[in-house]
Design an enzyme around this catalytic site. Structure first.
Site, PDB file in Angstrom:
ATOM      1  N   ASP A 206      14.050 -32.491  48.171  1.00 28.76           N
ATOM      2  CA  ASP A 206      13.260 -33.734  47.469  1.00 28.76           C
ATOM      3  C   ASP A 206      13.219 -33.256  46.080  1.00 28.76           C
ATOM      4  O   ASP A 206      12.279 -32.336  45.634  1.00 28.76           O
ATOM      5  CB  ASP A 206      11.822 -33.761  48.270  1.00 28.76           C
ATOM      6  CG  ASP A 206      12.076 -34.260  49.557  1.00 28.76           C
ATOM      7  OD1 ASP A 206      12.700 -35.278  49.523  1.00 28.76           O
ATOM      8  OD2 ASP A 206      11.421 -33.679  50.748  1.00 28.76           O
TER       9      ASP A 206
ATOM     10  N   LYS B 177      19.346 -33.328  53.691  1.00 23.66           N
ATOM     11  CA  LYS B 177      18.654 -34.742  53.553  1.00 23.66           C
ATOM     12  C   LYS B 177      18.685 -35.117  51.943  1.00 23.66           C
ATOM     13  O   LYS B 177      17.998 -34.368  51.162  1.00 23.66           O
ATOM     14  CB  LYS B 177      17.350 -34.913  54.236  1.00 23.66           C
ATOM     15  CG  LYS B 177      16.898 -36.184  54.193  1.00 23.66           C
ATOM     16  CD  LYS B 177      15.483 -36.497  54.237  1.00 23.66           C
ATOM     17  CE  LYS B 177      14.736 -36.854  53.194  1.00 23.66           C
ATOM     18  NZ  LYS B 177      13.284 -37.426  53.287  1.00 23.66           N
TER      19      LYS B 177
ATOM     20  N   ASP C  56      18.746 -40.694  53.403  1.00 21.77           N
ATOM     21  CA  ASP C  56      17.583 -41.530  53.944  1.00 21.77           C
ATOM     22  C   ASP C  56      17.151 -42.503  52.938  1.00 21.77           C
ATOM     23  O   ASP C  56      16.047 -42.517  52.095  1.00 21.77           O
ATOM     24  CB  ASP C  56      16.333 -40.356  54.217  1.00 21.77           C
ATOM     25  CG  ASP C  56      15.085 -40.827  54.644  1.00 21.77           C
ATOM     26  OD1 ASP C  56      15.303 -41.996  55.276  1.00 21.77           O
ATOM     27  OD2 ASP C  56      14.096 -40.236  54.688  1.00 21.77           O
ATOM     28  N   LEU C  57      17.886 -43.602  53.046  1.00 25.20           N
ATOM     29  CA  LEU C  57      17.435 -44.592  51.826  1.00 25.20           C
ATOM     30  C   LEU C  57      16.589 -45.736  52.648  1.00 25.20           C
ATOM     31  O   LEU C  57      16.192 -46.583  51.965  1.00 25.20           O
ATOM     32  CB  LEU C  57      18.778 -45.301  51.625  1.00 25.20           C
ATOM     33  CG  LEU C  57      19.781 -44.260  50.768  1.00 25.20           C
ATOM     34  CD1 LEU C  57      20.884 -45.160  50.237  1.00 25.20           C
ATOM     35  CD2 LEU C  57      19.126 -43.883  49.603  1.00 25.20           C
ATOM     36  N   LYS C  58      16.244 -45.682  54.030  1.00 19.88           N
ATOM     37  CA  LYS C  58      15.502 -46.761  54.634  1.00 19.88           C
ATOM     38  C   LYS C  58      15.881 -48.054  54.196  1.00 19.88           C
ATOM     39  O   LYS C  58      15.272 -48.872  53.754  1.00 19.88           O
ATOM     40  CB  LYS C  58      13.996 -46.358  54.504  1.00 19.88           C
ATOM     41  CG  LYS C  58      13.510 -44.980  54.707  1.00 19.88           C
ATOM     42  CD  LYS C  58      12.251 -44.737  54.763  1.00 19.88           C
ATOM     43  CE  LYS C  58      11.562 -43.472  55.295  1.00 19.88           C
ATOM     44  NZ  LYS C  58      12.306 -42.324  54.549  1.00 19.88           N
TER      45      LYS C  58
ATOM     46  N   ASP D 172      17.151 -55.175  54.209  1.00 23.68           N
ATOM     47  CA  ASP D 172      17.658 -56.351  53.406  1.00 23.68           C
ATOM     48  C   ASP D 172      18.272 -57.367  54.321  1.00 23.68           C
ATOM     49  O   ASP D 172      18.255 -57.236  55.386  1.00 23.68           O
ATOM     50  CB  ASP D 172      18.673 -55.917  52.326  1.00 23.68           C
ATOM     51  CG  ASP D 172      18.524 -56.890  51.113  1.00 23.68           C
ATOM     52  OD1 ASP D 172      18.539 -58.056  51.054  1.00 23.68           O
ATOM     53  OD2 ASP D 172      18.459 -56.319  49.896  1.00 23.68           O
ATOM     54  N   ILE D 173      18.750 -58.396  53.676  1.00 16.36           N
ATOM     55  CA  ILE D 173      19.607 -59.421  54.843  1.00 16.36           C
ATOM     56  C   ILE D 173      20.821 -58.455  55.333  1.00 16.36           C
ATOM     57  O   ILE D 173      21.355 -57.459  54.668  1.00 16.36           O
ATOM     58  CB  ILE D 173      19.953 -60.802  54.133  1.00 16.36           C
ATOM     59  CG1 ILE D 173      21.057 -60.184  52.677  1.00 16.36           C
ATOM     60  CG2 ILE D 173      18.701 -61.445  53.274  1.00 16.36           C
ATOM     61  CD1 ILE D 173      21.587 -61.800  52.306  1.00 16.36           C
TER      62      ILE D 173
ATOM     63  N   ASN E  43      23.725 -59.080  55.708  1.00 14.65           N
ATOM     64  CA  ASN E  43      25.165 -58.763  55.150  1.00 14.65           C
ATOM     65  C   ASN E  43      25.043 -57.838  53.811  1.00 14.65           C
ATOM     66  O   ASN E  43      26.160 -57.080  53.801  1.00 14.65           O
ATOM     67  CB  ASN E  43      25.534 -60.307  54.105  1.00 14.65           C
ATOM     68  CG  ASN E  43      26.763 -60.220  53.618  1.00 14.65           C
ATOM     69  OD1 ASN E  43      27.755 -59.903  54.250  1.00 14.65           O
ATOM     70  ND2 ASN E  43      26.905 -60.776  52.358  1.00 14.65           N
TER      71      ASN E  43
ATOM     72  N   THR F 237       4.839 -43.359  58.675  1.00 15.12           N
ATOM     73  CA  THR F 237       3.592 -42.546  58.930  1.00 15.12           C
ATOM     74  C   THR F 237       2.387 -42.860  58.007  1.00 15.12           C
ATOM     75  O   THR F 237       1.384 -42.369  58.330  1.00 15.12           O
ATOM     76  CB  THR F 237       4.180 -41.060  59.393  1.00 15.12           C
ATOM     77  OG1 THR F 237       4.741 -40.508  58.122  1.00 15.12           O
ATOM     78  CG2 THR F 237       4.812 -40.725  60.293  1.00 15.12           C
TER      79      THR F 237
ATOM     80  N   ARG G 130       6.380 -27.386  60.564  1.00 20.32           N
ATOM     81  CA  ARG G 130       5.531 -26.081  59.772  1.00 20.32           C
ATOM     82  C   ARG G 130       5.491 -24.929  60.739  1.00 20.32           C
ATOM     83  O   ARG G 130       5.256 -25.113  62.016  1.00 20.32           O
ATOM     84  CB  ARG G 130       4.200 -26.381  59.583  1.00 20.32           C
ATOM     85  CG  ARG G 130       3.996 -27.702  58.323  1.00 20.32           C
ATOM     86  CD  ARG G 130       4.557 -27.188  57.047  1.00 20.32           C
ATOM     87  NE  ARG G 130       4.478 -27.924  55.842  1.00 20.32           N
ATOM     88  CZ  ARG G 130       5.161 -29.133  55.715  1.00 20.32           C
ATOM     89  NH1 ARG G 130       6.339 -29.061  56.332  1.00 20.32           N
ATOM     90  NH2 ARG G 130       5.307 -29.649  54.587  1.00 20.32           N
TER      91      ARG G 130
ATOM     92  N   GLN H  40       1.264 -33.138  55.054  1.00 19.13           N
ATOM     93  CA  GLN H  40       1.729 -33.664  56.356  1.00 19.13           C
ATOM     94  C   GLN H  40       0.551 -33.567  57.445  1.00 19.13           C
ATOM     95  O   GLN H  40      -0.406 -32.791  57.433  1.00 19.13           O
ATOM     96  CB  GLN H  40       2.661 -32.696  56.947  1.00 19.13           C
ATOM     97  CG  GLN H  40       4.058 -32.694  56.220  1.00 19.13           C
ATOM     98  CD  GLN H  40       4.953 -34.067  56.513  1.00 19.13           C
ATOM     99  OE1 GLN H  40       4.601 -34.744  57.230  1.00 19.13           O
ATOM    100  NE2 GLN H  40       6.210 -33.942  55.989  1.00 19.13           N
TER     101      GLN H  40
ATOM    102  N   GLY I 120      11.226 -29.654  54.620  1.00 15.90           N
ATOM    103  CA  GLY I 120      11.603 -29.261  53.137  1.00 15.90           C
ATOM    104  C   GLY I 120      10.982 -28.059  52.391  1.00 15.90           C
ATOM    105  O   GLY I 120      11.452 -27.281  52.580  1.00 15.90           O
ATOM    106  N   ARG I 121       9.856 -28.405  52.042  1.00 16.37           N
ATOM    107  CA  ARG I 121       8.845 -27.556  51.259  1.00 16.37           C
ATOM    108  C   ARG I 121       8.924 -26.251  51.978  1.00 16.37           C
ATOM    109  O   ARG I 121       8.900 -25.001  51.382  1.00 16.37           O
ATOM    110  CB  ARG I 121       7.634 -28.092  51.029  1.00 16.37           C
ATOM    111  CG  ARG I 121       7.456 -29.053  49.759  1.00 16.37           C
ATOM    112  CD  ARG I 121       6.559 -30.029  49.847  1.00 16.37           C
ATOM    113  NE  ARG I 121       6.261 -30.691  50.963  1.00 16.37           N
ATOM    114  CZ  ARG I 121       5.296 -31.674  51.300  1.00 16.37           C
ATOM    115  NH1 ARG I 121       4.497 -31.763  50.438  1.00 16.37           N
ATOM    116  NH2 ARG I 121       5.488 -32.274  52.210  1.00 16.37           N
TER     117      ARG I 121
HETATM  118  O1  C5P Z   1       8.505 -30.886  52.800  1.00 14.46           O
HETATM  119  P1  C5P Z   1       8.467 -31.341  54.037  1.00 14.46           P
HETATM  120  O2  C5P Z   1       9.023 -30.347  55.029  1.00 14.46           O
HETATM  121  O3  C5P Z   1       7.074 -31.874  54.564  1.00 14.46           O
HETATM  122  O4  C5P Z   1       9.360 -32.481  54.010  1.00 14.46           O
HETATM  123  C1  C5P Z   1       9.684 -33.213  55.122  1.00 14.46           C
HETATM  124  C2  C5P Z   1      10.834 -34.458  54.624  1.00 14.46           C
HETATM  125  O5  C5P Z   1      10.851 -35.208  55.685  1.00 14.46           O
HETATM  126  C3  C5P Z   1      10.555 -35.225  53.346  1.00 14.46           C
HETATM  127  O6  C5P Z   1      11.746 -35.247  52.755  1.00 14.46           O
HETATM  128  C4  C5P Z   1       9.907 -36.433  53.879  1.00 14.46           C
HETATM  129  O7  C5P Z   1      10.043 -37.462  52.890  1.00 14.46           O
HETATM  130  C5  C5P Z   1      10.444 -36.624  55.108  1.00 14.46           C
HETATM  131  N1  C5P Z   1       9.635 -37.517  55.843  1.00 14.46           N
HETATM  132  C6  C5P Z   1       8.414 -37.019  56.500  1.00 14.46           C
HETATM  133  N2  C5P Z   1       7.636 -38.015  57.534  1.00 14.46           N
HETATM  134  C7  C5P Z   1       8.190 -38.894  57.701  1.00 14.46           C
HETATM  135  C8  C5P Z   1       9.445 -39.495  57.439  1.00 14.46           C
HETATM  136  C9  C5P Z   1       9.966 -38.565  56.530  1.00 14.46           C
HETATM  137  O8  C5P Z   1       7.963 -36.089  56.011  1.00 14.46           O
HETATM  138  N3  C5P Z   1       7.514 -39.958  58.566  1.00 14.46           N
END
Ligand code: C5P
Length: 248
Positions: free
Chosen positions: A23, A45, A72-74, A77-78, A80, A128, A191, A200, A220-221
């Site tokens: 990120d 990711k 992770d582009l989620k 759209d239509i 096609n 979420t 975590r 989170q 991530g973090r």
């Molecule tokens: O830094 P952290 O471990 O919280 O990052 C979790 C990753 O998962 C981030 O890239 C966040 O956008 C993604 N994510 C999330 N919760 C979701 C969907 C995706 O934390 N429900």
């Protein structure tokens, strides 16, 4: 089915892989972290922020380094247009790609059809961040339970041949029990025991997420913002392979 139990034991061989969430606002910063983490980090990711800046060339640089990519582009759209985007991601060498299940059956089937042999398409059920009140505003009906909606959208993902879903560890075992065939569960919100959850709200330890049935842990973090990211990753991987917290 008891939806609250995320500690159903899984066989030892079902240890999950870690996907490091990059990120970052720029490709340079992200690549610096990739170089710093080195060979132990094999899967990354790339989300909307980084992809909007770094684009396909960033994804290609990861592939050139031999890394696997969760894009992770989620997509939503239509059919096609989504099918075209899925083909483009597949051509870039992406391994996992997300689409919104709310795009509906035709869009999901188009995404599954377009994914090719290598790439797997995951459904995002409900973000979420959404509350039941917000969902009622969007969908114009009563929302009795978020889990009921997640279940309904998971069933839709299965019916449309998607390869899995993104879900919190609290939902992973419930989804694992609900879907009988091979179906990926990719879990963020991880975590280590006692760590600061940050923003989170529903976190689980790596061991609990694996016990719940997660195939991939998106982290991530806890790695990228650690004082020593390499040590943090090493400790997480050790915890996963040993099935319990390490001292590092
Ligand atoms: O830094 P952290 O471990 O919280 O990052 C979790 C990753 O998962 C981030 O890239 C966040 O956008 C993604 N994510 C999330 N919760 C979701 C969907 C995706 O934390 N429900």
């Amino acid at each position: 089915m008891d939806g609250t139990d995320c500690r159903i034991p899984r066989p030892r061989e079902c240890v999950a892989d870690v996907i490091v969430a990059l990120d970052y606002p720029s490709a340079d910063e992200a690549l610096t972290m990739v170089e710093r983490l080195g060979p132990p980090a094999t899967f990354y990711k790339v989300g909307l922020e980084l992809y909007t800046r770094g684009g396909p060339s960033f994804v290609e640089s990861l592939a050139t380094l031999g890394k696997r990519v969760f894009l992770d582009l989620k997509l939503h759209d239509i059919p096609n247009t989504v099918a075209g985007a899925v083909r483009s991601a597949s051509a870039l060498g992406v391994d996992l790609l997300t689409v919104h299940t709310a795009g509906g059956p035709a869009m999901l089937e188009a995404a599954a059809d377009a994914s090719g042999r290598q790439m797997r398409v995951l459904g995002v059920t409900l973000l979420t961040s959404l509350t039941p009140d917000e969902l009622e505003v969007v969908w114009g009906r009563e929302i009795r339970s978020i889990r009921e909606e997640v279940g309904r959208l998971t069933d839709l993902a299965v019916a449309c041949d998607l390869d899995g879903v993104v879900a919190s560890a609290l939902e992973a075992s419930w989804i694992r029990n609900r879907v009988e065939h091979d179906f990926l569960v990719v879990t963020p919100g991880i975590r280590r025991e006692g760590a600061d959850p940050g923003d989170q709200r529903r976190v689980a330890t790596p061991a609990d997420a694996v016990s719940a049935g997660a195939d991939y842990l998106v982290i991530g973090r806890p790695i990228t913002r650690a004082d020593d990211p390499v040590a943090a990753l090493t400790a997480l991987l050790a915890e996963l392979s040993e099935g319990g917290p390490s001292e590092a």
